[in-house]
Design a protein around this motif. Structure first.
Motif, PDB file in Angstrom:
ATOM      1  N   VAL A 123       0.850  -1.198   0.000  1.00  0.00           N
ATOM      2  CA  VAL A 123       0.000   0.000   0.000  1.00  0.00           C
ATOM      3  C   VAL A 123       0.882   1.243   0.000  1.00  0.00           C
ATOM      4  O   VAL A 123       1.786   1.369   0.822  1.00  0.00           O
ATOM      5  CB  VAL A 123      -0.928   0.036   1.233  1.00  0.00           C
ATOM      6  CG1 VAL A 123      -1.730   1.323   1.264  1.00  0.00           C
ATOM      7  CG2 VAL A 123      -1.847  -1.175   1.253  1.00  0.00           C
ATOM      8  N   THR A 124       0.611   2.147  -0.944  1.00  0.00           N
ATOM      9  CA  THR A 124       1.270   3.456  -0.976  1.00  0.00           C
ATOM     10  C   THR A 124       0.205   4.500  -1.253  1.00  0.00           C
ATOM     11  O   THR A 124      -0.573   4.371  -2.193  1.00  0.00           O
ATOM     12  CB  THR A 124       2.333   3.535  -2.091  1.00  0.00           C
ATOM     13  OG1 THR A 124       3.390   2.631  -1.784  1.00  0.00           O
ATOM     14  CG2 THR A 124       2.908   4.944  -2.184  1.00  0.00           C
ATOM     15  N   SER A 125       0.171   5.515  -0.425  1.00  0.00           N
ATOM     16  CA  SER A 125      -0.758   6.620  -0.640  1.00  0.00           C
ATOM     17  C   SER A 125      -0.019   7.914  -0.376  1.00  0.00           C
ATOM     18  O   SER A 125       0.474   8.132   0.723  1.00  0.00           O
ATOM     19  CB  SER A 125      -1.965   6.500   0.288  1.00  0.00           C
ATOM     20  OG  SER A 125      -2.946   7.441  -0.040  1.00  0.00           O
ATOM     21  N   ASN A 126       0.096   8.761  -1.388  1.00  0.00           N
ATOM     22  CA  ASN A 126       0.763  10.051  -1.243  1.00  0.00           C
ATOM     23  C   ASN A 126      -0.274  11.100  -0.884  1.00  0.00           C
ATOM     24  O   ASN A 126      -1.240  11.288  -1.617  1.00  0.00           O
ATOM     25  CB  ASN A 126       1.461  10.429  -2.545  1.00  0.00           C
ATOM     26  CG  ASN A 126       2.606   9.493  -2.845  1.00  0.00           C
ATOM     27  OD1 ASN A 126       3.590   9.482  -2.136  1.00  0.00           O
ATOM     28  ND2 ASN A 126       2.456   8.690  -3.880  1.00  0.00           N
ATOM     29  N   ILE A 127      -0.051  11.779   0.223  1.00  0.00           N
ATOM     30  CA  ILE A 127      -1.035  12.724   0.746  1.00  0.00           C
ATOM     31  C   ILE A 127      -0.362  14.053   1.039  1.00  0.00           C
ATOM     32  O   ILE A 127       0.671  14.102   1.705  1.00  0.00           O
ATOM     33  CB  ILE A 127      -1.694  12.169   2.024  1.00  0.00           C
ATOM     34  CG1 ILE A 127      -2.384  10.831   1.714  1.00  0.00           C
ATOM     35  CG2 ILE A 127      -2.678  13.172   2.614  1.00  0.00           C
ATOM     36  CD1 ILE A 127      -2.777  10.057   2.931  1.00  0.00           C
ATOM     37  N   ILE A 128      -0.946  15.123   0.544  1.00  0.00           N
ATOM     38  CA  ILE A 128      -0.444  16.473   0.803  1.00  0.00           C
ATOM     39  C   ILE A 128      -1.143  17.013   2.045  1.00  0.00           C
ATOM     40  O   ILE A 128      -2.359  16.883   2.186  1.00  0.00           O
ATOM     41  CB  ILE A 128      -0.703  17.394  -0.393  1.00  0.00           C
ATOM     42  CG1 ILE A 128       0.075  16.885  -1.616  1.00  0.00           C
ATOM     43  CG2 ILE A 128      -0.318  18.833  -0.064  1.00  0.00           C
ATOM     44  CD1 ILE A 128      -0.279  17.601  -2.894  1.00  0.00           C
ATOM     45  N   VAL A 129      -0.382  17.620   2.923  1.00  0.00           N
ATOM     46  CA  VAL A 129      -0.920  18.204   4.155  1.00  0.00           C
ATOM     47  C   VAL A 129      -0.649  19.685   4.163  1.00  0.00           C
ATOM     48  O   VAL A 129       0.502  20.118   4.077  1.00  0.00           O
ATOM     49  CB  VAL A 129      -0.289  17.553   5.399  1.00  0.00           C
ATOM     50  CG1 VAL A 129      -0.911  18.116   6.667  1.00  0.00           C
ATOM     51  CG2 VAL A 129      -0.428  16.035   5.344  1.00  0.00           C
ATOM     52  N   ASP A 130      -1.691  20.488   4.232  1.00  0.00           N
ATOM     53  CA  ASP A 130      -1.563  21.940   4.356  1.00  0.00           C
ATOM     54  C   ASP A 130      -2.059  22.347   5.737  1.00  0.00           C
ATOM     55  O   ASP A 130      -3.131  21.908   6.169  1.00  0.00           O
ATOM     56  CB  ASP A 130      -2.385  22.668   3.295  1.00  0.00           C
ATOM     57  CG  ASP A 130      -1.774  22.545   1.915  1.00  0.00           C
ATOM     58  OD1 ASP A 130      -0.554  22.699   1.806  1.00  0.00           O
ATOM     59  OD2 ASP A 130      -2.517  22.298   0.957  1.00  0.00           O
ATOM     60  N   VAL A 131      -1.292  23.167   6.431  1.00  0.00           N
ATOM     61  CA  VAL A 131      -1.649  23.641   7.758  1.00  0.00           C
ATOM     62  C   VAL A 131      -1.570  25.155   7.781  1.00  0.00           C
ATOM     63  O   VAL A 131      -0.577  25.720   7.349  1.00  0.00           O
ATOM     64  CB  VAL A 131      -0.703  23.065   8.840  1.00  0.00           C
ATOM     65  CG1 VAL A 131      -1.135  23.514  10.227  1.00  0.00           C
ATOM     66  CG2 VAL A 131      -0.655  21.546   8.757  1.00  0.00           C
ATOM     67  N   TYR A 132      -2.618  25.805   8.238  1.00  0.00           N
ATOM     68  CA  TYR A 132      -2.606  27.261   8.329  1.00  0.00           C
ATOM     69  C   TYR A 132      -3.559  27.724   9.427  1.00  0.00           C
ATOM     70  O   TYR A 132      -4.408  26.962   9.887  1.00  0.00           O
ATOM     71  CB  TYR A 132      -2.991  27.906   6.991  1.00  0.00           C
ATOM     72  CG  TYR A 132      -4.403  27.601   6.517  1.00  0.00           C
ATOM     73  CD1 TYR A 132      -5.442  28.469   6.786  1.00  0.00           C
ATOM     74  CD2 TYR A 132      -4.676  26.438   5.796  1.00  0.00           C
ATOM     75  CE1 TYR A 132      -6.731  28.187   6.368  1.00  0.00           C
ATOM     76  CE2 TYR A 132      -5.956  26.150   5.379  1.00  0.00           C
ATOM     77  CZ  TYR A 132      -6.978  27.041   5.668  1.00  0.00           C
ATOM     78  OH  TYR A 132      -8.269  26.745   5.251  1.00  0.00           O
ATOM     79  N   TYR A 133      -3.356  28.949   9.878  1.00  0.00           N
ATOM     80  CA  TYR A 133      -4.302  29.514  10.840  1.00  0.00           C
ATOM     81  C   TYR A 133      -4.790  30.850  10.341  1.00  0.00           C
ATOM     82  O   TYR A 133      -4.168  31.508   9.530  1.00  0.00           O
ATOM     83  CB  TYR A 133      -3.696  29.606  12.245  1.00  0.00           C
ATOM     84  CG  TYR A 133      -2.504  30.491  12.440  1.00  0.00           C
ATOM     85  CD1 TYR A 133      -2.653  31.837  12.743  1.00  0.00           C
ATOM     86  CD2 TYR A 133      -1.208  29.983  12.332  1.00  0.00           C
ATOM     87  CE1 TYR A 133      -1.566  32.651  12.958  1.00  0.00           C
ATOM     88  CE2 TYR A 133      -0.107  30.785  12.544  1.00  0.00           C
ATOM     89  CZ  TYR A 133      -0.295  32.116  12.849  1.00  0.00           C
ATOM     90  OH  TYR A 133       0.800  32.922  13.066  1.00  0.00           O
ATOM     91  N   GLU A 134      -5.982  31.220  10.830  1.00  0.00           N
ATOM     92  CA  GLU A 134      -6.604  32.476  10.411  1.00  0.00           C
ATOM     93  C   GLU A 134      -7.265  33.144  11.583  1.00  0.00           C
ATOM     94  O   GLU A 134      -7.557  32.528  12.563  1.00  0.00           O
ATOM     95  CB  GLU A 134      -7.611  32.225   9.296  1.00  0.00           C
ATOM     96  CG  GLU A 134      -8.645  31.198   9.612  1.00  0.00           C
ATOM     97  CD  GLU A 134      -9.486  30.775   8.415  1.00  0.00           C
ATOM     98  OE1 GLU A 134      -9.362  31.404   7.352  1.00  0.00           O
ATOM     99  OE2 GLU A 134     -10.258  29.845   8.562  1.00  0.00           O
TER     100      GLU A 134
END
Length: 200
Positions: A189-200
């Motif tokens: 199993v391979t899953s490429n996942i992008i993670v974006d973190v931000y605050y507002e």
């Protein structure tokens, strides 16, 4: 006025959670890209537990039960943490909203879902079939919640003060998930996942 502070972009790969700091992306060819941003104050440095890698290991076919949904807690997974440093948000008590968005790098969730990250290894390349990966946020009491709702809305959000943002730690739980009605077939199993973190 909304304030956006990009913090991290990363990947989840090879049944491991690998989260890397944001980096510029370059593309060959004639792409025209128009971007705009409003950058205020600073951003946060991000530290991911275990160097950003969480091995999910091997499970048997009996691990995958039809009644286990992407919203169901099931043991056998692994946790990882995201810690924020040097945010420059100030020490005041004004409320902010921290958002963490996990998206498939391919742009598509596993077939028929908005909550399961796909296995990108084809059957002919020894890839497991009808299986993906889910990620849950873990609250202070230990309860879990899939980072995506069944309606496709991010659920990895936190309300806190600017002062609480500095050195804050967020726990996540990741595990395998059966996808569709057909039986899971063994493989990698391979899953490429992008993670974006931000605050507002």
């Amino acid at each position: 006025m909304n304030k956006l502070y990009p913090i991290i972009r990363g990947w989840i790969n090879t049944a491991f959670v690998i989260l890397l700091p944001a980096a510029g992306q370059s593309y060959a060819g004639g792409l025209n890209v128009e971007m705009s941003a409003n950058i205020l104050n600073g951003t946060c440095l991000t530290q991911i537990s275990n160097g950003g890698s969480v091995g999910l290991g091997t499970v048997g076919k009996d691990y995958f039960r039809d009644e286990t949904t992407p919203d169901t807690y099931q043991g056998g997974g692994k946790t990882f943490t995201v810690t924020l440093h040097d945010c420059g948000a100030g020490a005041d008590s004004s409320a902010i909203r921290l958002n963490m968005t996990f998206t498939p790098r391919s742009g598509q969730f596993a077939s028929g879902t908005t909550q399961v990250f796909p296995n990108e290894i084809a059957a002919m390349d020894d890839g497991a079939q009808n299986v993906g990966i889910v990620i849950d946020k873990v609250d202070a009491g230990g309860s879990t919640l899939n980072v995506w709702s069944a309606r496709g809305q991010t659920q990895a959000t936190y309300t806190l003060t600017s002062a609480e943002l500095e050195d804050s730690i967020y726990t996540f739980y990741t595990r395998y998930q059966k996808v569709g009605l057909d039986a899971v077939t063994p493989g990698r199993v391979t899953s490429n996942i992008i993670v974006d973190v931000y605050y507002e």
